[in-house]
Design a protein around this motif. Structure first.
Motif, PDB file in Angstrom:
ATOM      1  N   LEU A  92       0.829  -1.205   0.000  1.00  0.00           N
ATOM      2  CA  LEU A  92       0.000   0.000   0.000  1.00  0.00           C
ATOM      3  C   LEU A  92       0.864   1.256   0.000  1.00  0.00           C
ATOM      4  CD1 LEU A  92      -2.756  -0.955   2.622  1.00  0.00           C
ATOM      5  CD2 LEU A  92      -3.086  -0.674   0.162  1.00  0.00           C
ATOM      6  N   MET A  93       1.851   1.293   0.893  1.00  0.00           N
ATOM      7  CA  MET A  93       2.691   2.479   0.994  1.00  0.00           C
ATOM      8  C   MET A  93       3.535   2.665  -0.263  1.00  0.00           C
ATOM      9  SD  MET A  93       1.919   4.114   3.653  1.00  0.00           S
ATOM     10  CE  MET A  93       3.118   5.358   3.173  1.00  0.00           C
ATOM     11  N   THR A  94       3.986   1.574  -0.856  1.00  0.00           N
ATOM     12  CA  THR A  94       4.786   1.672  -2.072  1.00  0.00           C
ATOM     13  C   THR A  94       3.961   2.280  -3.200  1.00  0.00           C
ATOM     14  OG1 THR A  94       6.083  -0.271  -1.408  1.00  0.00           O
ATOM     15  CG2 THR A  94       6.186   0.379  -3.717  1.00  0.00           C
ATOM     16  N   ARG A  95       2.721   1.818  -3.345  1.00  0.00           N
ATOM     17  CA  ARG A  95       1.849   2.384  -4.386  1.00  0.00           C
ATOM     18  C   ARG A  95       1.557   3.861  -4.105  1.00  0.00           C
ATOM     19  NH1 ARG A  95      -1.240  -0.818  -8.144  1.00  0.00           N
ATOM     20  NH2 ARG A  95      -2.700   0.942  -8.180  1.00  0.00           N
ATOM     21  N   PHE A  96       1.345   4.212  -2.849  1.00  0.00           N
ATOM     22  CA  PHE A  96       1.101   5.627  -2.536  1.00  0.00           C
ATOM     23  C   PHE A  96       2.282   6.480  -2.990  1.00  0.00           C
ATOM     24  CE2 PHE A  96       2.422   8.910   0.544  1.00  0.00           C
ATOM     25  CZ  PHE A  96       1.552   9.911   0.135  1.00  0.00           C
ATOM     26  N   PHE A  97       3.508   6.080  -2.614  1.00  0.00           N
ATOM     27  CA  PHE A  97       4.675   6.871  -2.998  1.00  0.00           C
ATOM     28  C   PHE A  97       4.810   6.942  -4.517  1.00  0.00           C
ATOM     29  CE2 PHE A  97       6.398   5.990   1.384  1.00  0.00           C
ATOM     30  CZ  PHE A  97       6.455   7.315   1.766  1.00  0.00           C
ATOM     31  N   ALA A  98       4.498   5.838  -5.200  1.00  0.00           N
ATOM     32  CA  ALA A  98       4.616   5.815  -6.656  1.00  0.00           C
ATOM     33  C   ALA A  98       3.709   6.873  -7.290  1.00  0.00           C
ATOM     34  CB  ALA A  98       4.268   4.425  -7.185  1.00  0.00           C
ATOM     35  N   PHE A  99       2.445   6.921  -6.874  1.00  0.00           N
ATOM     36  CA  PHE A  99       1.518   7.873  -7.474  1.00  0.00           C
ATOM     37  C   PHE A  99       1.705   9.288  -6.919  1.00  0.00           C
ATOM     38  CE2 PHE A  99      -0.838   3.875  -8.385  1.00  0.00           C
ATOM     39  CZ  PHE A  99      -0.849   4.007  -9.767  1.00  0.00           C
ATOM     40  N   TYR A 100       2.158   9.391  -5.696  1.00  0.00           N
ATOM     41  CA  TYR A 100       2.447  10.707  -5.127  1.00  0.00           C
ATOM     42  C   TYR A 100       3.583  11.366  -5.897  1.00  0.00           C
ATOM     43  CZ  TYR A 100       3.402  14.220  -1.466  1.00  0.00           C
ATOM     44  OH  TYR A 100       3.590  15.380  -0.768  1.00  0.00           O
ATOM     45  N   LEU A 101       4.618  10.607  -6.181  1.00  0.00           N
ATOM     46  CA  LEU A 101       5.729  11.132  -6.974  1.00  0.00           C
ATOM     47  C   LEU A 101       5.297  11.431  -8.402  1.00  0.00           C
ATOM     48  CD1 LEU A 101       8.538   8.765  -5.682  1.00  0.00           C
ATOM     49  CD2 LEU A 101       8.605  11.252  -5.564  1.00  0.00           C
ATOM     50  N   LEU A 102       4.377  10.645  -8.921  1.00  0.00           N
ATOM     51  CA  LEU A 102       3.933  10.830 -10.298  1.00  0.00           C
ATOM     52  C   LEU A 102       3.111  12.105 -10.469  1.00  0.00           C
ATOM     53  CD1 LEU A 102       3.720   9.528 -13.162  1.00  0.00           C
ATOM     54  CD2 LEU A 102       1.595   8.456 -12.362  1.00  0.00           C
ATOM     55  N   PHE A 103       2.224  12.383  -9.495  1.00  0.00           N
ATOM     56  CA  PHE A 103       1.256  13.456  -9.672  1.00  0.00           C
ATOM     57  C   PHE A 103       1.545  14.726  -8.888  1.00  0.00           C
ATOM     58  CE2 PHE A 103      -1.486   9.773 -10.811  1.00  0.00           C
ATOM     59  CZ  PHE A 103      -1.782  10.171 -12.097  1.00  0.00           C
ATOM     60  N   ASP A 104       2.374  14.682  -7.875  1.00  0.00           N
ATOM     61  CA  ASP A 104       2.569  15.858  -7.035  1.00  0.00           C
ATOM     62  C   ASP A 104       3.905  16.513  -7.356  1.00  0.00           C
ATOM     63  OD1 ASP A 104       3.145  17.631  -4.767  1.00  0.00           O
ATOM     64  OD2 ASP A 104       1.372  16.720  -3.879  1.00  0.00           O
ATOM     65  N   TRP A 105       3.844  17.729  -7.907  1.00  0.00           N
ATOM     66  CA  TRP A 105       5.066  18.418  -8.331  1.00  0.00           C
ATOM     67  C   TRP A 105       5.991  18.743  -7.169  1.00  0.00           C
ATOM     68  CZ3 TRP A 105       7.160  18.822 -12.900  1.00  0.00           C
ATOM     69  CH2 TRP A 105       6.354  18.626 -14.026  1.00  0.00           C
ATOM     70  N   LYS A 106       5.467  18.877  -5.977  1.00  0.00           N
ATOM     71  CA  LYS A 106       6.304  19.244  -4.830  1.00  0.00           C
ATOM     72  C   LYS A 106       7.355  18.185  -4.534  1.00  0.00           C
ATOM     73  CE  LYS A 106       2.898  19.783  -2.005  1.00  0.00           C
ATOM     74  NZ  LYS A 106       2.133  20.024  -0.765  1.00  0.00           N
ATOM     75  N   THR A 107       7.092  16.961  -4.916  1.00  0.00           N
ATOM     76  CA  THR A 107       8.016  15.884  -4.578  1.00  0.00           C
ATOM     77  C   THR A 107       8.875  15.477  -5.769  1.00  0.00           C
ATOM     78  OG1 THR A 107       6.406  14.183  -5.149  1.00  0.00           O
ATOM     79  CG2 THR A 107       6.409  14.976  -2.871  1.00  0.00           C
TER      80      THR A 107
END
Length: 393
Positions: free
Chosen positions: A246-261
């Motif tokens: 779950l956490m791995t998928r969150f980081f994957a999409f967070y990095l994909l969609f959030d410019w801050k990261t």
């Protein structure tokens, strides 16, 4: 002696120290692909990948492998990987077998780009051998070489000195998976050599192939109170690493969609292959700057605390009694990074808007069949952005 060691046996459970109750078998909704690892080579893309496979045969002495391990060039005790499960009897049997000149099953290693070797198959055998060379146990109940019973490695001196040399010089036959063998093929190889026991899922395989500071951070989060409170998934009971998935998928999409990261360059152009995105994410987390890793960890912790504050036992679920839904988890976590932290004034309104959204026909269509297709992924995260804009300061 058995021809296969229990390398893929399920991890031993430990006493649960948390008051949170959760079934022993952790369930996730929409996570079928976690166990889907079939490779049939049916299309041209798969055939092209297959041509990149590089596996070579190589012999190592036990002494050489132990030296590599001491120099941190052989990764044996991968953090959070399956625990050592061999009994004292099995450990003594392998020492006796070597001293009798009997062959051991083939070992499998993955060579990383920096010439560090990761043990794919052989952890239990090597653990037993290194422990004996470190005088960790005495030989017991040997059936053939009975005169060695009671002796540690340091005791193999004088008239028994030949046995020290015999152990250190013993040649281990191995297959080494070389770079740039693609991750898709690594998964298949890892799966094949572990079929003698419990079939590994994708996250367990990734845990071995991508161990490093990124995976360490993910496990640290899943062990923490924020994750366990928000998800009701107890780390000690999560033997198949579904929380880490779950956490791995969150980081994957967070990095994909959030410019801050992200850096100024696009992190990844998503084309519907979530496995490729996850593998790129784990490589990135293992190599990114320490300050960036801290920012990502803090963002995840804050999102988990927000989820528990705003949603309580409904967090990441369609209803309170449902298991965590994988796609609701990653999108809700993304939303929780974009709203104020623990603001009572928006609590009721936010909760209502979120659950109206995730129960809408539009969102449900995005997490049904083809849920990892690019349009469905983009649409469900766009829906979270719509909610976020209403509550951003």
């Amino acid at each position: 002696m058995k021809s296969r060691e229990p390398e893929a046996a399920a991890r031993e459970g430990s006493e649960n120290k948390s008051a949170i109750e959760e079934p022993e078998d952790i369930e996730l909704e929409n996570a079928e692909e976690l166990d889907y690892m079939e490779y049939d080579g049916s299309d041209k893309a798969d055939s092209d990948i297959f041509r990149q496979v590089r596996v070579t045969k190589k012999d190592f002495s036990i002494y050489e492998l132990r030296r590599k391990h001491m120099m941190k060039k052989l990764i044996l005790d991968v953090p959070f990987q399956r625990r050592n499960v061999w009994t004292e009897k099995q450990k003594c049997e392998i020492i006796e077998s070597i001293l009798m000149g009997l062959p051991l099953p083939i070992f499998y290693f993955k060579q990383q780009d920096d010439s560090v070797y990761v043990v794919v198959d052989g952890k239990q055998r090597l653990s037993a051998l290194f422990e004996y060379l470190d005088n960790g146990y005495s030989l017991k109940n040997l059936k053939i070489l009975t005169f060695l019973n009671g002796k540690k490695f340091k005791d193999l001196s004088g008239e028994y000195g030949i046995y020290q040399s015999q152990l250190e010089d013993y040649q281990v036959y191995s297959h080494v998976i070389l770079p740039p063998t693609p991750d898709k093929i690594l998964f298949d190889i890892f799966d094949r050599v572990n079929r003698g026991g419990t079939k590994l899922n994708k996250q367990e395989i990734r845990n071995a192939l991508y161990q490093g500071k990124g995976m360490d951070m993910i496990h640290e989060i899943t062990r923490g109170d924020a994750f366990q409170n928000a998800t009701r998934i107890v780390y000690e009971k999560d033997t198949r690493m579904k929380g880490a998935y779950l956490m791995t998928r969150f980081f994957a999409f967070y990095l994909l969609f959030d410019w801050k990261t992200r850096t100024k360059k696009t992190f990844h152009r998503y084309s519907g292959d979530s496995d490729k995105l996850i593998e790129m994410t784990l490589k990135y987390l293992n190599t990114c700057a320490e300050q960036d890793l801290i920012l990502l960890k803090n963002a995840a912790q804050d999102a988990l605390e927000n989820a528990y504050f705003y949603l309580g036992r409904l967090a990441f679920r369609k209803t309170e009694s449902n298991p965590v839904n994988m796609n609701i988890f990653e999108t809700t976590m993304y939303l929780m990074t974009k709203i104020p932290k623990k603001d009572n004034s928006i609590k009721i309104d936010l909760r209502e808007k979120l659950y109206n959204t995730i129960n809408s026909d539009e969102f449900i269509a995005c997490i049904g069949n083809g849920r990892d297709n690019e349009p469905n992924v983009v649409k469900r995260f766009d829906l979270m952005d719509v909610i976020a804009k209403e509550f951003q300061v």
